[in-house]
Design an enzyme around this catalytic site. Structure first.
Site, PDB file in Angstrom:
ATOM      1  N   PRO A  80      39.371  63.544  43.041  1.00 48.05           N
ATOM      2  CG  PRO A  80      38.248  64.170  41.077  1.00 48.05           C
ATOM      3  CD  PRO A  80      39.296  64.629  42.042  1.00 48.05           C
ATOM      4  CG  LEU A  81      41.241  59.339  43.796  1.00 45.57           C
ATOM      5  CD1 LEU A  81      42.000  59.262  45.120  1.00 45.57           C
ATOM      6  CD2 LEU A  81      42.147  58.946  42.630  1.00 45.57           C
ATOM      7  CB  ALA A  85      33.089  60.517  39.081  1.00 49.37           C
ATOM      8  CD  GLN A 130      34.794  64.395  39.468  1.00 48.79           C
ATOM      9  OE1 GLN A 130      34.821  63.170  39.562  1.00 48.79           O
ATOM     10  NE2 GLN A 130      35.731  65.092  38.853  1.00 48.79           N
ATOM     11  CE1 TYR A 164      34.126  58.418  31.810  1.00 45.75           C
ATOM     12  CE2 TYR A 164      35.417  59.938  33.124  1.00 45.75           C
ATOM     13  CZ  TYR A 164      35.175  58.656  32.676  1.00 45.75           C
ATOM     14  OH  TYR A 164      35.984  57.627  33.076  1.00 45.75           O
ATOM     15  N   GLY A 197      50.518  63.379  38.911  1.00 44.07           N
ATOM     16  CA  GLY A 197      51.899  62.939  39.067  1.00 44.07           C
ATOM     17  C   GLY A 197      52.726  63.816  40.004  1.00 44.07           C
ATOM     18  NE  ARG A 247      48.077  58.056  39.816  1.00 48.16           N
ATOM     19  CZ  ARG A 247      48.581  58.227  38.602  1.00 48.16           C
ATOM     20  NH1 ARG A 247      48.746  57.193  37.810  1.00 48.16           N
ATOM     21  NH2 ARG A 247      48.934  59.431  38.199  1.00 48.16           N
TER      22      ARG A 247
HETATM   23  C1  FNR Z   1      41.015  58.688  38.926  1.00 49.53           C
HETATM   24  N1  FNR Z   1      40.778  59.973  38.443  1.00 49.53           N
HETATM   25  C2  FNR Z   1      39.485  60.467  38.450  1.00 49.53           C
HETATM   26  N2  FNR Z   1      39.233  61.718  37.998  1.00 49.53           N
HETATM   27  C3  FNR Z   1      37.993  62.249  38.099  1.00 49.53           C
HETATM   28  O1  FNR Z   1      37.809  63.402  37.701  1.00 49.53           O
HETATM   29  N3  FNR Z   1      36.978  61.538  38.646  1.00 49.53           N
HETATM   30  C4  FNR Z   1      37.139  60.270  39.097  1.00 49.53           C
HETATM   31  O2  FNR Z   1      36.198  59.677  39.614  1.00 49.53           O
HETATM   32  C5  FNR Z   1      38.432  59.689  38.966  1.00 49.53           C
HETATM   33  N4  FNR Z   1      38.665  58.412  39.342  1.00 49.53           N
HETATM   34  C6  FNR Z   1      39.942  57.905  39.362  1.00 49.53           C
HETATM   35  C7  FNR Z   1      40.170  56.627  39.878  1.00 49.53           C
HETATM   36  C8  FNR Z   1      41.458  56.138  39.984  1.00 49.53           C
HETATM   37  C9  FNR Z   1      41.670  54.794  40.553  1.00 49.53           C
HETATM   38  C10 FNR Z   1      42.536  56.932  39.553  1.00 49.53           C
HETATM   39  C11 FNR Z   1      43.942  56.435  39.669  1.00 49.53           C
HETATM   40  C12 FNR Z   1      42.308  58.169  39.026  1.00 49.53           C
HETATM   41  C13 FNR Z   1      41.905  60.871  38.150  1.00 49.53           C
HETATM   42  C14 FNR Z   1      42.442  61.516  39.434  1.00 49.53           C
HETATM   43  O3  FNR Z   1      41.505  62.433  39.965  1.00 49.53           O
HETATM   44  C15 FNR Z   1      43.775  62.270  39.200  1.00 49.53           C
HETATM   45  O4  FNR Z   1      43.583  63.262  38.230  1.00 49.53           O
HETATM   46  C16 FNR Z   1      44.903  61.341  38.771  1.00 49.53           C
HETATM   47  O5  FNR Z   1      44.951  60.205  39.586  1.00 49.53           O
HETATM   48  C17 FNR Z   1      46.251  62.045  38.768  1.00 49.53           C
HETATM   49  O6  FNR Z   1      46.637  62.432  40.042  1.00 49.53           O
HETATM   50  P1  FNR Z   1      47.750  61.579  40.892  1.00 49.53           P
HETATM   51  O7  FNR Z   1      47.136  60.259  41.162  1.00 49.53           O
HETATM   52  O8  FNR Z   1      48.960  61.483  40.016  1.00 49.53           O
HETATM   53  O9  FNR Z   1      47.975  62.402  42.121  1.00 49.53           O
HETATM   54  C1  8K6 Z   2      36.728  57.861  36.325  1.00 51.19           C
HETATM   55  C2  8K6 Z   2      36.483  56.413  36.273  1.00 51.19           C
HETATM   56  C3  8K6 Z   2      37.692  55.662  36.034  1.00 51.19           C
HETATM   57  C4  8K6 Z   2      37.668  54.357  36.684  1.00 51.19           C
HETATM   58  C5  8K6 Z   2      38.950  53.712  36.741  1.00 51.19           C
HETATM   59  C6  8K6 Z   2      40.104  54.620  36.815  1.00 51.19           C
HETATM   60  C7  8K6 Z   2      41.244  54.179  36.013  1.00 51.19           C
HETATM   61  C8  8K6 Z   2      42.492  53.978  36.755  1.00 51.19           C
HETATM   62  C9  8K6 Z   2      43.713  54.198  36.022  1.00 51.19           C
HETATM   63  C10 8K6 Z   2      43.564  54.281  34.551  1.00 51.19           C
HETATM   64  C11 8K6 Z   2      44.651  55.060  33.943  1.00 51.19           C
HETATM   65  C12 8K6 Z   2      44.296  55.600  32.622  1.00 51.19           C
HETATM   66  C13 8K6 Z   2      45.189  56.712  32.300  1.00 51.19           C
HETATM   67  C14 8K6 Z   2      45.165  57.081  30.892  1.00 51.19           C
HETATM   68  C15 8K6 Z   2      46.352  57.872  30.571  1.00 51.19           C
HETATM   69  C16 8K6 Z   2      46.625  57.849  29.132  1.00 51.19           C
HETATM   70  C17 8K6 Z   2      47.876  58.562  28.838  1.00 51.19           C
HETATM   71  C18 8K6 Z   2      48.148  58.595  27.381  1.00 51.19           C
END
Ligand code: FNR
Ligand code: 8K6
Length: 347
Positions: free
Chosen positions: A25-26, A58, A100, A179, A295, A317
């Site tokens: 979910p992104l 989400a 989600q 959340y 990751g 990502r």
């Molecule tokens: C996320 N992640 C995230 N997780 C979630 O549960 N709901 C969401 O809407 C989002 N939105 C979101 C936006 C962006 C821009 C990022 C980069 C990440 C977290 C995501 O689902 C995932 O757990 C992480 O990105 C780690 O996986 P990757 O990117 O390392 O494959």
């Molecule tokens: C789910 C809504 C989020 C909206 C924007 C996503 C944020 C993108 C990347 C933020 C990375 C935050 C990671 C925090 C990691 C902390 C490790 C100590």
């Protein structure tokens, strides 16, 4: 080695995935101003339909769950119709998709729904300001009354029913990343002294009420959950949280969910109170279908599956940077690298 990833995987008697790679979910903040998914979003998801399962960004269950601009909803007829356009596009390409379901709790901001309060377990404020809208400072949340919690449970169940009406194959309850649901599970956000706080049994009550209400409405085969036992985002960790998750996981195990999904950005992070990584911890207490994330590459994720660390791999990502992630991995082609600039448009 990578062959494991491309074998079909039955989730249960209702659903089978064509491969073991999920699109994580992104959040993209690209819905229209009525929080309705757009045609550009339908095209974006359809380009990724080769994933074994797409989990939507989400999606808020009701107006006061919103914490970021233009995040889609699933509570008005227009939003349901907008999602129907997305799921049709994904299904036409042979894909499957879960919604989600999200309420941000104390990370919500009343600016978005022109309200005056934010509901959460306890009046413990998050520090800082809303990303992308730095002028909005988080406010002190109002503890939800038992009556308000019951309404929230009903609204989650209704959003799940709306998701099926919108053509989704199931839902993932967002119980991760600090959340609303996660706020009940951590002492850093839950200081209640009623039946929703103070002990592990009480702290899991609201999350399990949501899970059970959704299972009752749409069936356990179509219900999944994402959790973050390790606090890392919008949340302070507390060694006492361990006992809460030790209690939660066997309860979840009884419920025959479609899958359980770890919410983490980097699964190499180790948490003292979990004695290691989040996925290793959950695996010790939960034996059913587990989704790992955070990751991983196709290679490292595939070896984690082969080492029995988890069963399915979610990719976040890299899927933003590579709509054709599945094809590229299958053919051994080089992947485009993710960078934050890619968040500005839906490629
Ligand atoms: C996320 N992640 C995230 N997780 C979630 O549960 N709901 C969401 O809407 C989002 N939105 C979101 C936006 C962006 C821009 C990022 C980069 C990440 C977290 C995501 O689902 C995932 O757990 C992480 O990105 C780690 O996986 P990757 O990117 O390392 O494959
Ligand atoms: C789910 C809504 C989020 C909206 C924007 C996503 C944020 C993108 C990347 C933020 C990375 C935050 C990671 C925090 C990691 C902390 C490790 C100590």
């Amino acid at each position: 080695m990578l062959e494991t990833l491309f074998k079909p995987f039955p989730l249960n008697e209702t659903l089978s995935l064509s491969n073991r790679i999920l699109m994580a979910p992104l959040t993209r903040c690209m819905a229209d101003d009525n929080l309705v998914p757009t045609q550009a979003m339908a095209d974006y998801y359809a380009r990724r339909a080769e994933a074994g399962l797409i989990i939507s960004e989400a999606t808020i269950i009701r107006a006061d769950g919103q914490g970021y601009p233009n995040t889609p909803g699933l509570f008005t007829p227009e939003q349901i119709q907008g999602w129907r356009n997305v799921t049709d596009a994904v299904h036409r390409k042979g894909g499957k998709m879960f919604a989600q379901l999200w309420h941000t709790g104390r990370v919500a901001h009343p600016y978005f729904w022109k309200g005056d309060k934010v509901l959460a377990p306890s009046p413990i404020q998050v520090d800082g300001t809303v990303p992308r809208m730095r002028e909005l400072t988080y406010i002190e949340p109002t503890p939800a009354t038992p009556g308000e919690l019951k309404q929230l449970v009903d609204d989650y169940a209704q959003a799940a029913a709306n998701a099926l009406e919108a053509g989704f194959d199931g839902v993932e309850i967002h119980g991760a990343n600090g959340y609303l649901i996660d706020q009940f599970l951590h002492y850093g956000a839950n200081s209640r002294d009623d039946e929703y706080g103070g002990t592990p049994e009480n702290m899991v009550r609201f999350p399990l009420e949501v899970v059970d209400a959704i299972i009752e409405r749409i069936g356990s085969d179509r219900t999944a959950l994402r959790i973050s036992p390790g606090a890392y985002f919008n949340m302070e960790g507390d060694v006492r949280d361990r006992a809460v998750f030790d209690y939660l996981l066997p309860e979840l195990e009884k419920r025959d969910l479609a899958f359980l999904h770890i919410g983490i950005f980097d699964d190499s992070m180790e948490f003292d109170y979990l004695e290691g990584t989040a996925s290793n911890y959950v695996r010790r207490y939960y034996s059913k279908t587990l989704v790992g994330v955070g990751g991983y590459t196709a290679e490292t994720g595939s070896s984690a599956i082969n080492n029995n660390q988890f069963d399915l791999l979610a990719i976040g990502r890299p899927f933003i940077a590579n709509p054709d992630f599945i094809q590229k991995v299958k053919k051994g082609e080089e992947l485009a690298e993710y960078h934050d600039d890619l968040l500005g448009e839906l490629v």
